[in-house]
Design a protein around this motif. Structure first.
Motif: not given
Length: 292
Positions: A178-185, A196-214
């Motif tokens: 769950f790295g991005a909420g309301n998001s579009v690529f 994936t939930n009618p109560d929340f906006p679409p997101s890219v999470n279903n097809f994303a690999f999330h990498i974060s830098l400290e």
């Protein structure tokens, strides 16, 4: 906003995504390889999950991501071109980062799905979304390891890279972080997003690999100062990205996919440094479809 558009995919869209979420399915059978305020709750009704699929004959598996293991300022978004990249860094394809596996709590990730809530196909090719932690790596990891039963609190990345270059793997690549909420690529064929939930906006999470830098100390808590990331972080990021079946034009940032208008990470990101490091490694997607 995409890094480049000069590399074409070698498999059909649905094949690529299935292969992508089965990264290291054999090599990672025993070991395996999320940002604050970025949520996407569980699917509210039954659907076919990509994680139910088994390895098949679509192509040889990508080598395991883990090959050895131990336990608001102005943004600088990635540009659309990878040409004329220059760097003073020494490129070394022999670089191997230290890795840790620190599993996120199961409430902070979920399955990937073949369909959205309306029954439409949800099998976009994999993208990589780059983030920063804003706080320390330890605080982010502690957050992801804390149970969050409420949908609106659930957060995670797949992997996080510490200041010293250590890669911390938090969510298995077959799963949806769950790295991005309301998001579009913005893909080559139009906007890509999955609801994936009618109560929340679409997101890219279903097809994303999330990498974060400290985040550096002077940039913690969205301070105005931000000295950028270490050479070790860029080396480890390149090492990890090279092992994912994703071409440059599908590498993006949290700022670029965000539709809430509140995300600016990764701030002070040096695109040239990253791309120069990335050139030192053979790319996983280049071997797709080749005989084993």
């Amino acid at each position: 906003m995409m890094i480049g558009r000069n590399i074409s995919l070698k498999l059909k869209t649905w094949q690529l995504l299935i292969l992508a979420i089965l990264i290291g399915a054999i090599a990672l059978s025993q070991r395996w390889v999320g940002h604050v305020n970025a949520r996407e709750p569980q699917h509210p009704r039954p659907a076919t999950m990509l994680t139910e699929l088994q390895p098949n004959s679509f192509g040889r598996p990508i080598p395991g991501i883990i090959e050895s293991s131990t336990e608001s300022s102005s943004a600088e978004p990635i540009t659309n071109s990878i040409q004329n990249t220059e760097s003073t860094s020494i490129l070394t394809s022999s670089y191997t980062p230290r890795e840790e596996i620190v599993p996120a709590d199961p409430t902070n990730y979920g399955p990937r799905y073949l369909t959205d809530i309306y029954g439409n196909p949800a099998t976009y090719p994999l993208i990589i979304v780059l983030h920063e932690t804003v706080g320390s790596a330890s605080s982010a990891i502690n957050l992801f390891r804390t149970p969050h039963p409420r949908d609106e609190d659930q957060v995670s990345y797949h992997s996080l890279i510490r200041r010293d270059g250590t890669i911390v793997h938090l969510v298995h690549p077959q799963m949806r972080a769950f790295g991005a909420g309301n998001s579009v690529f913005d893909g080559p064929s139009g906007p890509e997003s999955v609801q994936t939930n009618p109560d929340f906006p679409p997101s890219v999470n279903n097809f994303a690999f999330h990498i974060s830098l400290e985040t550096p100390g002077d940039g913690r808590g969205n301070q105005r100062g931000h000295s950028g990331y270490t050479t070790a972080q860029y080396q480890s990021l390149a090492w990890l990205v090279a092992r994912l079946p994703v071409p440059n034009e599908r590498i993006t940032t949290h700022q670029a996919v965000d539709r809430s208008g509140s995300r600016r990470d990764p701030r002070s990101f040096n695109q040239q440094e990253f791309l120069a490091q990335l050139q030192a490694y053979p790319r996983a997607f280049e071997n797709f479809g080749n005989p084993a």
